[in-house]
Design a protein around this motif. Structure first.
Motif, PDB file in Angstrom:
ATOM      1  N   ASN A  79       0.812  -1.225   0.000  1.00 10.32           N
ATOM      2  CA  ASN A  79       0.000   0.000   0.000  1.00 10.32           C
ATOM      3  C   ASN A  79       0.845   1.275   0.000  1.00 10.32           C
ATOM      4  O   ASN A  79       0.416   2.336   0.435  1.00 10.32           O
ATOM      5  CB  ASN A  79      -1.017  -0.017   1.153  1.00 10.32           C
ATOM      6  CG  ASN A  79      -0.358  -0.053   2.522  1.00 10.32           C
ATOM      7  OD1 ASN A  79       0.867  -0.089   2.622  1.00 10.32           O
ATOM      8  ND2 ASN A  79      -1.169  -0.032   3.567  1.00 10.32           N
ATOM      9  N   ILE A  80       2.080   1.156  -0.485  1.00  8.63           N
ATOM     10  CA  ILE A  80       2.876   2.302  -0.950  1.00  8.63           C
ATOM     11  C   ILE A  80       3.503   3.203   0.123  1.00  8.63           C
ATOM     12  O   ILE A  80       4.618   3.680  -0.046  1.00  8.63           O
ATOM     13  CB  ILE A  80       2.032   3.224  -1.896  1.00  8.63           C
ATOM     14  CG1 ILE A  80       1.545   2.433  -3.107  1.00  8.63           C
ATOM     15  CG2 ILE A  80       2.770   4.465  -2.334  1.00  8.63           C
ATOM     16  CD1 ILE A  80       2.627   2.116  -4.112  1.00  8.63           C
ATOM     17  N   CYS A  81       2.732   3.473   1.181  1.00  8.59           N
ATOM     18  CA  CYS A  81       3.211   4.546   2.061  1.00  8.59           C
ATOM     19  C   CYS A  81       2.828   4.281   3.511  1.00  8.59           C
ATOM     20  O   CYS A  81       1.930   3.482   3.810  1.00  8.59           O
ATOM     21  CB  CYS A  81       2.638   5.889   1.601  1.00  8.59           C
ATOM     22  SG  CYS A  81       0.879   5.815   1.225  1.00  8.59           S
ATOM     23  N   HIS A  82       3.533   4.959   4.374  1.00 10.37           N
ATOM     24  CA  HIS A  82       3.258   4.910   5.819  1.00 10.37           C
ATOM     25  C   HIS A  82       3.111   6.330   6.332  1.00 10.37           C
ATOM     26  O   HIS A  82       3.825   7.237   5.880  1.00 10.37           O
ATOM     27  CB  HIS A  82       4.416   4.240   6.570  1.00 10.37           C
ATOM     28  CG  HIS A  82       4.430   4.578   8.033  1.00 10.37           C
ATOM     29  ND1 HIS A  82       3.648   3.915   8.954  1.00 10.37           N
ATOM     30  CD2 HIS A  82       5.095   5.543   8.727  1.00 10.37           C
ATOM     31  CE1 HIS A  82       3.844   4.464  10.154  1.00 10.37           C
ATOM     32  NE2 HIS A  82       4.705   5.453  10.046  1.00 10.37           N
ATOM     33  N   GLY A  83       2.211   6.519   7.295  1.00 12.75           N
ATOM     34  CA  GLY A  83       2.103   7.815   7.965  1.00 12.75           C
ATOM     35  C   GLY A  83       1.856   7.602   9.441  1.00 12.75           C
ATOM     36  O   GLY A  83       1.096   6.715   9.841  1.00 12.75           O
ATOM     37  N   SER A  84       2.479   8.435  10.277  1.00 15.09           N
ATOM     38  CA  SER A  84       2.292   8.326  11.729  1.00 15.09           C
ATOM     39  C   SER A  84       0.817   8.467  12.079  1.00 15.09           C
ATOM     40  O   SER A  84       0.101   9.262  11.468  1.00 15.09           O
ATOM     41  CB  SER A  84       3.068   9.427  12.453  1.00 15.09           C
ATOM     42  OG  SER A  84       4.405   9.442  12.044  1.00 15.09           O
ATOM     43  N   ASP A  85       0.391   7.707  13.103  1.00 12.43           N
ATOM     44  CA  ASP A  85      -1.041   7.738  13.449  1.00 12.43           C
ATOM     45  C   ASP A  85      -1.369   8.678  14.614  1.00 12.43           C
ATOM     46  O   ASP A  85      -2.527   8.817  14.992  1.00 12.43           O
ATOM     47  CB  ASP A  85      -1.581   6.324  13.708  1.00 12.43           C
ATOM     48  CG  ASP A  85      -0.852   5.613  14.833  1.00 12.43           C
ATOM     49  OD1 ASP A  85      -0.089   6.263  15.576  1.00 12.43           O
ATOM     50  OD2 ASP A  85      -1.047   4.387  14.975  1.00 12.43           O
ATOM     51  N   SER A  86      -0.365   9.309  15.211  1.00 10.17           N
ATOM     52  CA  SER A  86      -0.605  10.299  16.277  1.00 10.17           C
ATOM     53  C   SER A  86       0.633  11.175  16.396  1.00 10.17           C
ATOM     54  O   SER A  86       1.706  10.820  15.889  1.00 10.17           O
ATOM     55  CB  SER A  86      -0.869   9.598  17.616  1.00 10.17           C
ATOM     56  OG  SER A  86       0.312   8.950  18.052  1.00 10.17           O
ATOM     57  N   VAL A  87       0.457  12.285  17.094  1.00 10.29           N
ATOM     58  CA  VAL A  87       1.597  13.187  17.301  1.00 10.29           C
ATOM     59  C   VAL A  87       2.696  12.469  18.076  1.00 10.29           C
ATOM     60  O   VAL A  87       3.885  12.614  17.787  1.00 10.29           O
ATOM     61  CB  VAL A  87       1.128  14.470  18.034  1.00 10.29           C
ATOM     62  CG1 VAL A  87       2.304  15.324  18.470  1.00 10.29           C
ATOM     63  CG2 VAL A  87       0.193  15.270  17.129  1.00 10.29           C
ATOM     64  N   GLU A  88       2.275  11.656  19.045  1.00 11.29           N
ATOM     65  CA  GLU A  88       3.252  10.925  19.864  1.00 11.29           C
ATOM     66  C   GLU A  88       4.014   9.886  19.034  1.00 11.29           C
ATOM     67  O   GLU A  88       5.241   9.773  19.117  1.00 11.29           O
ATOM     68  CB  GLU A  88       2.516  10.247  21.028  1.00 11.29           C
ATOM     69  CG  GLU A  88       3.451   9.723  22.075  1.00 11.29           C
ATOM     70  CD  GLU A  88       2.735   8.819  23.080  1.00 11.29           C
ATOM     71  OE1 GLU A  88       1.523   8.578  22.935  1.00 11.29           O
ATOM     72  OE2 GLU A  88       3.419   8.340  23.989  1.00 11.29           O
ATOM     73  N   SER A  89       3.280   9.120  18.195  1.00 10.73           N
ATOM     74  CA  SER A  89       3.969   8.148  17.318  1.00 10.73           C
ATOM     75  C   SER A  89       4.915   8.868  16.381  1.00 10.73           C
ATOM     76  O   SER A  89       6.010   8.383  16.084  1.00 10.73           O
ATOM     77  CB  SER A  89       2.991   7.375  16.431  1.00 10.73           C
ATOM     78  OG  SER A  89       1.962   6.830  17.151  1.00 10.73           O
ATOM     79  N   ALA A  90       4.491  10.028  15.893  1.00 12.14           N
ATOM     80  CA  ALA A  90       5.336  10.788  14.961  1.00 12.14           C
ATOM     81  C   ALA A  90       6.665  11.135  15.629  1.00 12.14           C
ATOM     82  O   ALA A  90       7.729  10.988  15.027  1.00 12.14           O
ATOM     83  CB  ALA A  90       4.616  12.052  14.516  1.00 12.14           C
ATOM     84  N   GLU A  91       6.574  11.565  16.877  1.00 13.91           N
ATOM     85  CA  GLU A  91       7.798  11.938  17.593  1.00 13.91           C
ATOM     86  C   GLU A  91       8.729  10.729  17.728  1.00 13.91           C
ATOM     87  O   GLU A  91       9.926  10.818  17.462  1.00 13.91           O
ATOM     88  CB  GLU A  91       7.412  12.483  18.966  1.00 13.91           C
ATOM     89  CG  GLU A  91       8.433  13.435  19.525  1.00 13.91           C
ATOM     90  CD  GLU A  91       7.938  14.060  20.830  1.00 13.91           C
ATOM     91  OE1 GLU A  91       6.811  14.603  20.838  1.00 13.91           O
ATOM     92  OE2 GLU A  91       8.678  13.979  21.815  1.00 13.91           O
ATOM     93  N   ASN A  92       8.148   9.585  18.106  1.00 16.21           N
ATOM     94  CA  ASN A  92       8.958   8.368  18.249  1.00 16.21           C
ATOM     95  C   ASN A  92       9.558   7.946  16.909  1.00 16.21           C
ATOM     96  O   ASN A  92      10.735   7.581  16.817  1.00 16.21           O
ATOM     97  CB  ASN A  92       8.101   7.214  18.800  1.00 16.21           C
ATOM     98  CG  ASN A  92       7.662   7.480  20.230  1.00 16.21           C
ATOM     99  OD1 ASN A  92       8.314   8.233  20.945  1.00 16.21           O
ATOM    100  ND2 ASN A  92       6.547   6.882  20.639  1.00 16.21           N
ATOM    101  N   GLU A  93       8.737   7.983  15.862  1.00 17.89           N
ATOM    102  CA  GLU A  93       9.214   7.531  14.549  1.00 17.89           C
ATOM    103  C   GLU A  93      10.275   8.481  13.986  1.00 17.89           C
ATOM    104  O   GLU A  93      11.247   8.039  13.372  1.00 17.89           O
ATOM    105  CB  GLU A  93       8.022   7.398  13.592  1.00 17.89           C
ATOM    106  CG  GLU A  93       7.125   6.237  13.974  1.00 17.89           C
ATOM    107  CD  GLU A  93       5.795   6.175  13.225  1.00 17.89           C
ATOM    108  OE1 GLU A  93       5.000   5.265  13.510  1.00 17.89           O
ATOM    109  OE2 GLU A  93       5.552   7.035  12.354  1.00 17.89           O
ATOM    110  N   LEU A  94      10.087   9.778  14.220  1.00 16.93           N
ATOM    111  CA  LEU A  94      11.091  10.734  13.730  1.00 16.93           C
ATOM    112  C   LEU A  94      12.409  10.552  14.470  1.00 16.93           C
ATOM    113  O   LEU A  94      13.487  10.634  13.871  1.00 16.93           O
ATOM    114  CB  LEU A  94      10.567  12.170  13.861  1.00 16.93           C
ATOM    115  CG  LEU A  94       9.471  12.517  12.848  1.00 16.93           C
ATOM    116  CD1 LEU A  94       8.783  13.832  13.207  1.00 16.93           C
ATOM    117  CD2 LEU A  94      10.033  12.580  11.422  1.00 16.93           C
ATOM    118  N   ASN A  95      12.344  10.253  15.771  1.00 16.33           N
ATOM    119  CA  ASN A  95      13.585   9.982  16.513  1.00 16.33           C
ATOM    120  C   ASN A  95      14.274   8.732  15.987  1.00 16.33           C
ATOM    121  O   ASN A  95      15.499   8.666  15.924  1.00 16.33           O
ATOM    122  CB  ASN A  95      13.290   9.810  18.013  1.00 16.33           C
ATOM    123  CG  ASN A  95      13.004  11.142  18.676  1.00 16.33           C
ATOM    124  OD1 ASN A  95      13.468  12.171  18.207  1.00 16.33           O
ATOM    125  ND2 ASN A  95      12.230  11.122  19.744  1.00 16.33           N
TER     126      ASN A  95
END
Ligand code: RTP
Ligand code: MG
Length: 177
Positions: free
Chosen positions: A139-155
């Protein structure tokens, strides 16, 4: 040839001054968006980046990464108990991905909407998954599902940090005053 001519010597009106204050609340929200190996292999990475750019979001980081299996497992650690975890993480580590950080008001939620629902059979046309994919495991792409997940994934994906101090001059044309 006759007829009247409109004046071509008139100076164009001066562009309005940028607003002194803009509604900047929340514009520093960030998300992690990734083009998975299928999207990179199919040459859609640039198109996905373009969609986020055209929407008005600000790029804070972008790079190709060939993740190891254990790195892919870390990324999807919340799904470790799912039966598809092995296949998912093997696939994610099968080739380069295009890892991106995007910033802007509501970018986590809007980013997910732009990707479309997880299973492309239900993804609306106009969304990335709806336009470019068919199977849930491709399905081509991934996107963070919350602001908190985004922070963890960006780290996880950008341990060197992102470009966060950059405020493009176009912001006054993206956000209302
Ligand atoms: P993503 O994390 O990749 O953005 O996807 P998502 O939030 O929409 O969905 P999630 O539940 O986090 O699932 C992660 C990825 O696992 C694959 N998947 N396969 N076979 C299945 O039932 C199944 N369910 C999910 C998908 O590739 C999904 O994007
Ligand atoms: Mg997910």
């Amino acid at each position: 040839m006759g007829g009247s001519q409109s004046s071509t010597t008139e100076q164009p009106k001066k562009a309005p001054e940028p607003p002194a204050t803009m509604n900047m609340s929340g514009i520093n929200e960030k998300t992690f968006i990734m083009v998975k190996p299928d999207g990179v292999q199919r040459g859609i990475a640039g198109e996905i980046m373009a969609r986020f750019e055209k929407k008005g979001f600000t790029s804070c980081g972008a790079k190709l990464v060939h993740a190891s299996k254990s790195f892919a497992e870390q990324h999807y650690i919340d799904l470790a108990k799912k039966p598809f975890y092995g296949g998912l993480t093997t696939f994610l580590s099968s080739g380069p991905v295009f890892a991106m950080c995007w910033k802007g008001k509501g970018v986590v939620k809007t980013g997910r909407k732009m990707l479309g629902t997880t299973n492309p059979k239900d993804s609306a046309p106009g969304t990335i998954r709806g336009d470019y994919s068919i199977d849930i495991g491709r399905n081509i792409c991934h996107g963070s599902d919350s602001v908190e997940s985004a922070e963890n994934e960006l780290n996880l994906w950008f341990p060197e940090g992102i470009i966060d101090g950059f405020a493009p001059s176009r912001l006054q044309h993206v956000y209302e005053n």
